[in-house]
Design a protein around this motif. Structure first.
Motif, short mmCIF file in Angstrom:
data_model
loop_
_atom_site.label_atom_id
_atom_site.label_comp_id
_atom_site.label_asym_id
_atom_site.label_seq_id
_atom_site.Cartn_x
_atom_site.Cartn_y
_atom_site.Cartn_z
N GLN A 182 0.83 -1.21 0.00
CA GLN A 182 0.00 0.00 0.00
C GLN A 182 0.87 1.26 0.00
O GLN A 182 0.69 2.14 -0.84
CB GLN A 182 -0.93 0.01 1.22
CG GLN A 182 -2.25 -0.67 1.02
CD GLN A 182 -2.14 -2.18 1.10
OE1 GLN A 182 -1.17 -2.71 1.62
NE2 GLN A 182 -3.13 -2.87 0.58
N PHE A 183 1.78 1.36 0.96
CA PHE A 183 2.60 2.56 1.05
C PHE A 183 3.38 2.81 -0.24
O PHE A 183 3.42 3.92 -0.76
CB PHE A 183 3.58 2.45 2.23
CG PHE A 183 3.04 3.00 3.51
CD1 PHE A 183 3.04 4.36 3.75
CD2 PHE A 183 2.53 2.17 4.48
CE1 PHE A 183 2.54 4.89 4.93
CE2 PHE A 183 2.03 2.68 5.66
CZ PHE A 183 2.03 4.04 5.89
N ILE A 184 4.02 1.77 -0.73
CA ILE A 184 4.85 1.92 -1.93
C ILE A 184 4.04 1.66 -3.19
O ILE A 184 4.00 2.48 -4.11
CB ILE A 184 6.06 0.95 -1.89
CG1 ILE A 184 6.84 1.14 -0.58
CG2 ILE A 184 6.95 1.17 -3.10
CD1 ILE A 184 7.34 2.54 -0.34
N GLY A 185 3.37 0.51 -3.24
CA GLY A 185 2.65 0.13 -4.46
C GLY A 185 1.45 1.00 -4.75
O GLY A 185 1.23 1.42 -5.89
N MET A 186 0.63 1.30 -3.73
CA MET A 186 -0.57 2.10 -3.99
C MET A 186 -0.22 3.57 -4.23
O MET A 186 -0.89 4.24 -5.03
CB MET A 186 -1.57 1.97 -2.84
CG MET A 186 -2.93 2.54 -3.17
SD MET A 186 -4.22 2.15 -1.97
CE MET A 186 -4.72 0.53 -2.53
N ILE A 203 -7.40 4.45 -7.80
CA ILE A 203 -6.85 3.29 -7.09
C ILE A 203 -7.37 3.22 -5.66
O ILE A 203 -7.36 2.15 -5.03
CB ILE A 203 -5.30 3.33 -7.10
CG1 ILE A 203 -4.72 1.95 -6.73
CG2 ILE A 203 -4.77 4.40 -6.18
CD1 ILE A 203 -5.03 0.87 -7.72
N ALA A 204 -7.88 4.36 -5.14
CA ALA A 204 -8.43 4.39 -3.78
C ALA A 204 -9.68 3.55 -3.65
O ALA A 204 -10.13 3.28 -2.54
CB ALA A 204 -8.74 5.83 -3.36
N PRO A 244 -6.61 6.27 1.83
CA PRO A 244 -6.21 6.96 0.60
C PRO A 244 -5.50 8.29 0.85
O PRO A 244 -4.65 8.71 0.06
CB PRO A 244 -7.53 7.16 -0.15
CG PRO A 244 -8.38 6.03 0.32
CD PRO A 244 -8.05 5.87 1.77
N ILE A 245 -5.86 8.96 1.96
CA ILE A 245 -5.17 10.21 2.29
C ILE A 245 -3.69 9.94 2.53
O ILE A 245 -2.82 10.73 2.15
CB ILE A 245 -5.80 10.86 3.54
CG1 ILE A 245 -7.26 11.22 3.26
CG2 ILE A 245 -5.01 12.09 3.98
CD1 ILE A 245 -8.01 11.73 4.48
N GLY A 301 3.92 -2.56 -8.01
CA GLY A 301 3.81 -3.61 -7.02
C GLY A 301 2.38 -3.94 -6.62
O GLY A 301 2.00 -5.10 -6.54
N PHE A 302 1.56 -2.91 -6.36
CA PHE A 302 0.21 -3.16 -5.88
C PHE A 302 -0.64 -3.86 -6.93
O PHE A 302 -1.29 -4.87 -6.65
CB PHE A 302 -0.45 -1.84 -5.46
CG PHE A 302 -1.81 -2.02 -4.87
CD1 PHE A 302 -1.96 -2.46 -3.57
CD2 PHE A 302 -2.95 -1.78 -5.62
CE1 PHE A 302 -3.22 -2.65 -3.02
CE2 PHE A 302 -4.21 -1.96 -5.09
CZ PHE A 302 -4.35 -2.39 -3.77
#
Length: 558
Positions: free
Chosen positions: A67-71, A82-83, A297-298, A417-418
């Motif tokens: 999430q942190f990197i991929g999203m 994507i959110a 998402p924020i 990644g995500f």
């Protein structure tokens, strides 16, 4: 551009995080270990987790490097759309709390294979137990280790292998304490995750505003919506280059529901948090998790969009490049490297917390399935409670070692990644979800039908994935069910593909079940009472509030 080494202040902040989590984990372990030493207490923390601990643990296990990197990378590439994984996840959690969790708790289910054994037979349960172990170790555990270590390495400057070993070791320390330690330390992990994540978002919005000569996060957000208006639509049109990943209305009425319902309702390492609680506590925890999902998402998408706006206007040109092309997954680490000393350490701690908490959750579920569904039933049927706990701890260490060995060889393609993880786990999600949903609510479903859904669903997913290599699907382009991929070949978007496979599995299961001579003999539905689906007034109010917020969000960003 600042270098990617941590300052002394960053190390101090990170050390404080580490000490707090480790000390609290040790405190919980010493406090709880005298209360019960049984296997169910170790794996499920039976009756020990509060609603807020369950909710925090669900989010901590869910939010990781992907999430942190991929999203964030997907936010850079395709924007707010994507959110939908997060916001639809909030709606899905409400469905799981109302309809899924009561079934598990009423039938005293501890593991997903146990559910399959109780509902179908031992063959189906054992096949899926082995399958889940392989999936969790080879795909989930390794992807978290790889993406997490990659992010930590890019921010800290430490060697990738060292980061992988350190993250795995920290996760093992937490996991060996059992679900109680995981559940309560996850509360601290989520605190750091949200605080550090919001700090990064604050920086990203401020960067945008100062880049264009203004100040303030609201000005930054307003500039983002005007400079990258195409990145603020939830429902993509067929002519959008990212439609293949998020095909229009399928995110509201199609395959996205299968992704989320399978993940949140039929996934051991997620449902395990609630299986040791009573129904009211479990539902309260899941509702709390749904509320937190609205915030995600924020933290994980907006920074990616901010990086895109700045990149489009000339910033981060070299930092975003990898192998001669732009790598969206570098967006979040690039932003973190701009944080001032101390604050960078906080965000670094947040990222590490997300990775470690998710790893701990995965490892505990791997140990639970192996110990209770394979070791106890096949390898040592007379195992004592103490022996089961010991076996669980050994399997945790073994799983993590395998993850470290496999992770360096994990390949993640240019989807990011995500999206990579979502698509390739989507090969099995439709069949598994079909097997569960009919197993829940149609007592005539047979074990043969369940095996068909698992094997047939996977086979059809593979077939549809590679069908464009042999057949021209351009004739479907007018329907939106076929779009060009990066190679210029028409293919079916994977969310639509999941929807088709799910319907195929349901139809096949119904036909097989109705035509089977064993249908009456195997009609062993679960204990279900309509009253168990009733909710408290407070839960209903909370659920309606979340649904109302979701409707408002989709209306604004349609």
């Amino acid at each position: 551009m600042k270098n990617n080494l941590l300052d002394t202040k960053d190390y101090i902040v990170f050390a404080v995080y580490f000490v707090i989590v480790a000390a609290y984990g040790l405190y919980i372990y010493n406090k709880k270990k005298s209360e019960s030493t049984g296997s169910k207490d170790y794996f499920l923390a039976e009756g020990s987790l509060t609603w807020w601990a369950i909710g925090a643990s669900l989010i901590a296990s869910n939010i990781s490097a992907e999430q942190f990197i991929g999203m964030s990378g997907s936010g850079f590439k395709m924007g707010l759309a994507i959110a939908t994984y997060e916001w639809m996840g909030a709606a899905t959690l409400i469905v799981v709390a109302v309809f899924f969790i009561p079934v598990y708790l009423k039938n005293k289910i501890a593991t997903m294979p146990q559910f399959l054994h109780q509902r179908y037979n031992g063959t189906v349960a054992m096949i899926m137990a082995v399958f889940w172990l392989l999936l969790y170790v080879v795909v989930n555990l390794t992807s978290i280790l790889y993406l997490g270590a990659l992010a930590v390495s890019s921010i800290s400057g430490f060697d990738l292998s060292f980061c992988m070993y350190a993250i795995a070791g920290f996760a093992i320390l937490i996991t060996l304490g059992g679900m109680k330690v995981i559940g309560y330390t996850d509360v601290i992990q989520v605190f750091f995750l949200i605080l550090g994540g919001l700090a990064t978002t604050y920086l990203a919005l401020n960067l945008v505003s100062t880049h264009y000569g203004t100040t303030g996060i609201f000005e930054g957000y307003s500039l983002m919506t005007s400079k990258a208006s195409e990145h603020f639509h939830m429902i993509l049109k067929p002519d959008n280059e990212n439609y293949i990943d998020l095909p229009g209305l399928s995110v509201l009425i199609g395959g996205m529901w299968i992704v989320n319902l399978n993940y949140w309702g039929c996934n051991q390492y997620i449902t395990q948090r609630a299986l040791g609680a009573n129904l009211e506590t479990a539902r309260g925890g899941i509702l709390f998790a749904a509320l937190l999902k609205l915030l995600m998402p924020i933290i994980v998408v907006l920074p990616g969009i901010a990086a895109y706006v700045l990149y489009k206007d000339g910033a981060f040109q070299s930092e975003m490049m990898q192998g001669g092309s732009v790598n969206p997954d570098r967006a979040y680490p690039v932003l973190l490297n701009l944080l001032p000393a101390g604050l960078k350490g906080l965000s670094f701690a947040a990222l590490t917390a997300a990775v470690v908490a998710s790893l701990a959750g995965k490892a505990n579920s791997i140990a639970t399935i192996f110990t209770l569904d394979i070791y106890k039933k096949v390898l040592n049927v007379d195992a004592t409670e103490k022996n089961l706990v010991t076996t669980g701890k050994i399997s945790i260490v073994v799983a993590m070692i395998l993850g470290v060995l496999i992770a360096p060889h994990l390949g993640i393609d240019k989807k990011g990644g995500f999206q990579y993880i979502q698509e390739y786990t989507g090969f099995v999600s439709p069949g598994i979800f079909a097997m569960f949903i009919l197993g829940f609510f149609w007592k005539r479903t047979t074990s043969g039908a369940a095996l068909f859904a698992t094997i047939g669903g996977f086979a059809l997913s593979i077939f549809l994935k590679f069908l464009p290599n042999y057949t021209d699907l351009s004739w479907l382009s007018g329907t939106g069910f076929s779009v060009k991929n990066a190679a210029g070949i028409y293919e079916i978007p994977f969310l639509d593909r999941m929807g088709f496979v799910f319907l195929f599995c349901i139809l096949g299961m119904v036909i097989i079940s109705l035509s089977s001579d064993k249908v009456k003999a195997e009609a062993k539905g679960l204990a279900i009472d309509a009253k168990m689906f009733k909710t408290s007034s407070s839960f209903a109010v909370g659920a309606l509030l979340i649904i109302g917020l979701l409707v408002a969000l989709y209306s604004v960003y349609w």
